[in-house]
Design a protein around this motif. Structure first.
Motif, PDB file in Angstrom:
ATOM      1  N   GLY A 114       7.696  32.520  16.695  1.00 50.30           N
ATOM      2  CA  GLY A 114       7.281  33.060  15.898  1.00 50.30           C
ATOM      3  C   GLY A 114       6.962  31.549  15.385  1.00 50.30           C
ATOM      4  O   GLY A 114       5.978  31.600  14.344  1.00 50.30           O
ATOM      5  N   THR A 115       8.017  30.539  15.116  1.00 47.38           N
ATOM      6  CA  THR A 115       8.168  29.353  14.496  1.00 47.38           C
ATOM      7  C   THR A 115       7.027  28.872  14.886  1.00 47.38           C
ATOM      8  O   THR A 115       5.874  28.099  14.598  1.00 47.38           O
ATOM      9  N   ASN A 208      10.441  39.638   4.771  1.00 45.04           N
ATOM     10  CA  ASN A 208      11.457  38.842   4.703  1.00 45.04           C
ATOM     11  C   ASN A 208      12.622  38.513   3.102  1.00 45.04           C
ATOM     12  O   ASN A 208      13.344  37.604   2.718  1.00 45.04           O
ATOM     13  N   ASP A 236       0.675  36.701   8.994  1.00 46.71           N
ATOM     14  CA  ASP A 236       1.829  36.155   9.644  1.00 46.71           C
ATOM     15  C   ASP A 236       1.989  37.218  10.666  1.00 46.71           C
ATOM     16  O   ASP A 236       2.352  38.382   9.210  1.00 46.71           O
TER      17      ASP A 236
END
Ligand SMILES: Cc1ncc(COP(=O)(O)O)c(C=O)c1O
Length: 425
Positions: A114-115, A208, A236
């Motif tokens: 994901g980063t 998050n 995202d």
């Protein structure tokens, strides 16, 4: 070796004994069990203690642990294809499947996490627009890329300070921080910086800071501001993609992103990520265009096979999402009514199969500031109680719990029974 012996020895060889910080249980001041195997809704530690799992590897395991079809796809592929660093038909199949079954996905670039997906999407947005600044939201996480490890500076609405040692001020000088669900704040950011703003990146359903959903009107106005200032809107969906429903969070809003990032579920539990979106933007990527991004392992055949098996199964079985929604609603309403009965102040936020129980006195949790009102001591006590009774939930107040298709009504009833026995005071 016992759980404790393994974890203590791990600390000698890996910082904190882990390869990703939250696994160390630091927030809850406990020693984590060392997980040995998983099957369906259960995970087992080295001492054969069994847990009903509501973490699901932090999202990917929506089909449950070691789903038969995913395991078979991995086994079959690795007999003949481990890695080539060359085009394969499997990567075409996954790319085509995603382009044809998702909205606003015309072209894809596969990556390994994901980063990597989010940092590459931002670079692409900068390359496409010729602008440098990026707006992210307080409480949203997009991976450990330097430019995203930014905390809101005290008193300063939009100027960030490094959120980690090792991040030079220089790396974050183009990162602005906005307030989630606060359109006035975002208007102000655009008024000040709009002409230099390459992209806005947002978790449309944040996971998050715990689960917090963007509001419809906020999202619509955000899109309008991006259009007005020729800024790209990046969703995202690393966590929410294939999670809140097959088409992800973007299907919940009548708003089109320019770029979307995925990871977690799309790799079926293997290291994977992707950034995708409008063809005219994606074509700016090397080798077609001037924006360079590459990866030795990108599009790895085993990963592609696991991802394809997972996404096909999810796409072909829409009833899975109905089941998850039903179980999620049962869990949410159960917790809300038990909390009311027992006078436990909570707000439960849920979107499909992702959910957070916030221990707060506020009526709603709709932004980072609300999240920060939570009583983390109560959370810690709650977590300890759940773990002791065989439930694996995220070891932090600021994370999401995940349901899988393997959960049953019985699992939810057990959860509620244990929640009922939680001594809040
Ligand atoms: C929304 C979001 N974006 C990006 C990331 C980073 O993904 P990864 O851990 O695969 O690098 C995460 C990880 O939890 C995430 O939830």
């Amino acid at each position: 070796m016992t759980n404790l012996e393994i974890f203590e020895e791990s600390k000698k060889y890996m910082p904190g004994g882990v390869n990703s910080p939250v696994r160390a249980f630091k927030d809850v001041e406990l020693t984590p069990p060392v997980i040995n195997r998983g099957e369906g809704v259960y995970i087992y530690d080295k001492e054969e203690n069994k847990y009903i799992d509501f973490v699901g590897a932090w999202g990917p395991m929506i089909l449950g642990h070691c789903d038969e079809d995913v395991v078979n796809a991995i086994k079959e592929t690795c007999e003949t294809a481990i890695a080539f660093g060359a085009p394969t038909e499997l990567e075409l199949q996954l790319a085509k499947h995603m382009c044809t079954t998702l909205d606003n996905v015309e072209m894809i670039r596969m990556v390994n996490s994901g980063t990597e997906a989010t940092m590459s999407a931002v670079k692409l947005a900068r390359g496409y627009t010729g602008k440098d600044k990026v707006l992210k939201f307080a409480g949203c996480y997009h991976g450990h890329f330097e430019g995203f490890l930014v905390s809101a500076g005290s008193g300063l609405l939009t100027e960030g300070i490094p959120g980690s040692a090792g991040v030079p001020q220089e790396s974050i000088k183009n990162t602005l921080i906005g307030q989630y669900n606060d359109i006035e704040n975002i208007r102000e950011v655009f008024r000040k910086y709009g002409k230099d703003l390459a992209a806005v990146i947002i978790e449309p359903v944040a996971g998050n800071m715990g689960v917090v959903k963007a509001e419809d009107s906020f999202m619509k106005e955000l899109r309008a501001l991006c259009d007005e200032y020729s800024t790209l809107l990046i969703f995202d969906e690393v966590m929410s993609g294939f999670r809140v429903n097959y088409k992800g969070a973007q299907s919940l809003f009548k708003v089109k992103p320019d770029l979307v990032t995925y990871a977690k579920i799309m790799g079926g539990g293997l290291p994977c990520g992707a950034y995708c979106g409008r063809k005219d933007i994606m074509e700016k990527l090397s080798p077609l265009g001037p924006v360079y991004q590459a990866g030795t392992m990108s599009g790895n055949p085993i990963v592609m096979a696991a991802g394809l098996a997972t996404l096909k199964k999810l796409h072909n079985n829409p009833q899975y999402y109905e089941k998850i929604e039903k179980l999620g609603a049962m869990l949410q309403s159960g917790i809300e009514s038990i909390s009311k009965e027992k006078n436990i102040p909570v707000v439960v936020n849920r979107c499909g199969g992702m959910m957070t129980i916030f221990f707060t006195n506020r009526d709603k949790v709709r932004c980072y500031d609300d999240v920060m009102s939570c009583d983390v001591k109560v959370f810690k006590k709650f977590f300890t109680h759940m773990l002791k009774n065989g439930f694996n939930i995220p070891p932090s107040q600021y994370e999401a719990m995940f349901l899988s298709v393997k959960h049953s009504e019985e699992d939810i009833e057990k959860f509620l029974e244990i929640f009922r026995s939680f001594q809040y005071n």
